[in-house]
Design an enzyme around this catalytic site. Structure first.
Site, PDB file in Angstrom:
ATOM      1  N   HIS A   1      18.572  -4.548  82.709  1.00 55.21           N
ATOM      2  CA  HIS A   1      19.118  -3.537  81.809  1.00 55.21           C
ATOM      3  C   HIS A   1      19.010  -2.182  82.484  1.00 55.21           C
ATOM      4  CE1 HIS A   1      19.658  -1.019  78.213  1.00 55.21           C
ATOM      5  NE2 HIS A   1      20.203  -2.082  77.652  1.00 55.21           N
TER       6      HIS A   1
ATOM      7  N   ASP B   1      21.504  -9.284  75.309  1.00 55.23           N
ATOM      8  CA  ASP B   1      22.807  -9.954  75.369  1.00 55.23           C
ATOM      9  C   ASP B   1      22.667 -11.443  75.662  1.00 55.23           C
ATOM     10  OD1 ASP B   1      24.358  -7.547  75.009  1.00 55.23           O
ATOM     11  OD2 ASP B   1      23.761  -6.995  77.040  1.00 55.23           O
TER      12      ASP B   1
END
Length: 448
Positions: A325, A382
């Site tokens: 991320h 995700d």
């Protein structure tokens, strides 16, 4: 603009900055300037460059705004190094476990957890406004059957403003809470209707007796002759997905909402712009990319171990989607929560799906591999949200729509926060021009 003095020639190293506890000293071409330093409530330091251009004639250059604070905000705090995410000071772990999506939304928008009467009133407004105007149903007919749900969602949110012009510019909290409730309630009705259109099925009306998440699942999966009854584990997992996506500081879509809102655009237009920004595959489409990756692995017949080996190959352009991320250099706190929800839901559903098996194996292999551990490439939100939604039966082109439903309260909160700031200016970033110097126009017969 009159410059305070000559700037150094391009390429010369004559600029330096020294920060102290209360000021930063900037040196350009031998001249010194002092810039104030602000400290956030969690100890974050920011150099205030509001007067930089007027004082020095220079601007900062920060491609992608990774080091630029566009505003001061009291909504969400992130510490990427420590893996911390808090809404209005409340740890996301506590909210995901104990709160509801409606309650967390109220917290984000209005700054405090609601009292019993406040929550009851907010829920009443959500129920009252869950239907869309009957004329809007005909607007769905103007979209082709294969229209992407995000295109429909952004267009219909903008259209909502035409049906409710009195709420385009809410002036006080009594009007604003009504506008917020209308958007939050109707977005799920529009989203479910767009899904039904893609299937050629009739739109399912919302039910007054169902709470926010079960009502959405009802509109998504019920048929006129067969009502849908979701398992509690499914409702809980989707509730957590929405809460965990509700806000995430100044991301692309939220920054877009604030920028559009800075022109004094109304709430509906600003939120519609956020939907469009979220549509991008690098933002709201990331969880869909996880499913696409799993599809490709299965279609190729490749083992998860072999795929991981290719990811580690420097000469390969293969990426492990759903890991790492931009903000978190530690384990994404949202991913930790969704992993538990994912395991619980899959066990309850008893699902045995090749795609989910591959996903779990990829996770197992990567978490034991020093290549990913050393680079702090852990599963992000995700990865698990895509697996959960796939297991629920939500199609991949609806993934960014689910993201938008979850992110809506954050967009509303940021629009309101900016709207209430009396000193707010229209956003107008600068640029460093690197094009051609001045030149004279040439008639077409003299051009070569």
């Amino acid at each position: 603009m009159k410059r305070p003095g000559p700037l150094p020639e391009a390429g010369t190293k004559t600029m330096s900055t020294e920060a102290t506890n209360d000021r930063a000293v900037l040196t350009i071409g031998g001249k010194t300037y002092e810039l104030p330093v602000k400290i956030g409530t969690e100890g974050e330091m920011a150099i205030d460059i509001t007067s930089l251009r007027s004082t020095t004639g220079a601007i900062t250059l920060d491609d992608g705004y990774g080091n630029t604070g566009s505003c001061e905000s009291a909504i969400t705090f992130i510490d990427g190094d420590q893996g911390i995410l808090r809404y209005r000071g409340y740890p996301i772990e506590q909210l995901a476990e104990q709160s509801t999506f409606v309650e967390s939304s109220y917290l984000l928008i209005f700054g405090e957890l609601p009292t019993g009467p406040q929550l009851a009133e907010f829920r009443r407004l959500l129920c009252e406004h869950e239907f869309i105007h009957e004329d809007m149903r005909h607007q769905f007919e103007g979209f082709p059957p294969n229209a992407h749900p995000m295109a429909i969602l952004s267009a219909m949110i903008n259209a909502l403003g035409a049906y409710e012009p009195d709420l385009l510019e809410p002036e006080d909290d009594s009007r604003f809470i009504d506008a917020a409730a209308r958007l939050m309630s109707k977005i799920r009705t529009v989203a479910a209707a767009s899904y039904k259109k893609s299937l050629g099925q009739p739109m399912i009306y919302p039910r007054y007796d169902l709470q926010y998440v079960p009502n959405f699942l009802h509109m998504m999966f019920s048929k006129p002759n067969h009502p849908h009854q979701p398992l509690p584990e499914v409702v809980s997992a989707l509730r957590q997905i929405l809460i965990l996506h509700a806000d995430h500081e100044q991301n692309c879509s939220t920054s877009t909402v604030r920028m559009v809102g800075s022109s004094q655009a109304n709430l509906y237009a600003s939120v519609a712009s956020g939907v469009c920004a979220l549509w991008g595959p690098l933002h709201g489409g990331a969880n869909q990319a996880v499913i696409d990756m799993l599809d490709q692995i299965i279609a190729s017949g490749e083992t998860p171990e072999a795929f991981i080996a290719r990811v580690k190959d420097r000469n390969s352009k293969i990426r492990l989607m759903g890991f790492g991320h931009r903000v978190y250099k530690n384990y994404d706190p949202r991913a930790k929560i969704l992993k538990v929800a994912c395991d619980r839901m899959l066990n309850k559903l008893g699902i045995h799906d090749r795609m989910l098996d591959v996903a779990m194996k990829l996770e197992e292999v990567a978490l034991k591999d020093s290549y990913f551990i050393d680079r702090k490439l852990y599963p992000n939100v995700d990865f698990y949200s895509g697996i959960i939604m796939k297991a629920i039966g939500i199609p991949t082109d609806m993934f960014p729509v689910m993201f938008a439903i979850g992110r809506l309260p954050g967009w509303i909160a940021h629009w309101r926060e900016a709207h209430l700031q009396p000193s707010q200016k229209i956003h107008r970033p600068r640029q460093l021009y690197i094009g051609a110097r001045m030149r004279d126009y040439q008639p077409i017969d003299r051009r070569r």
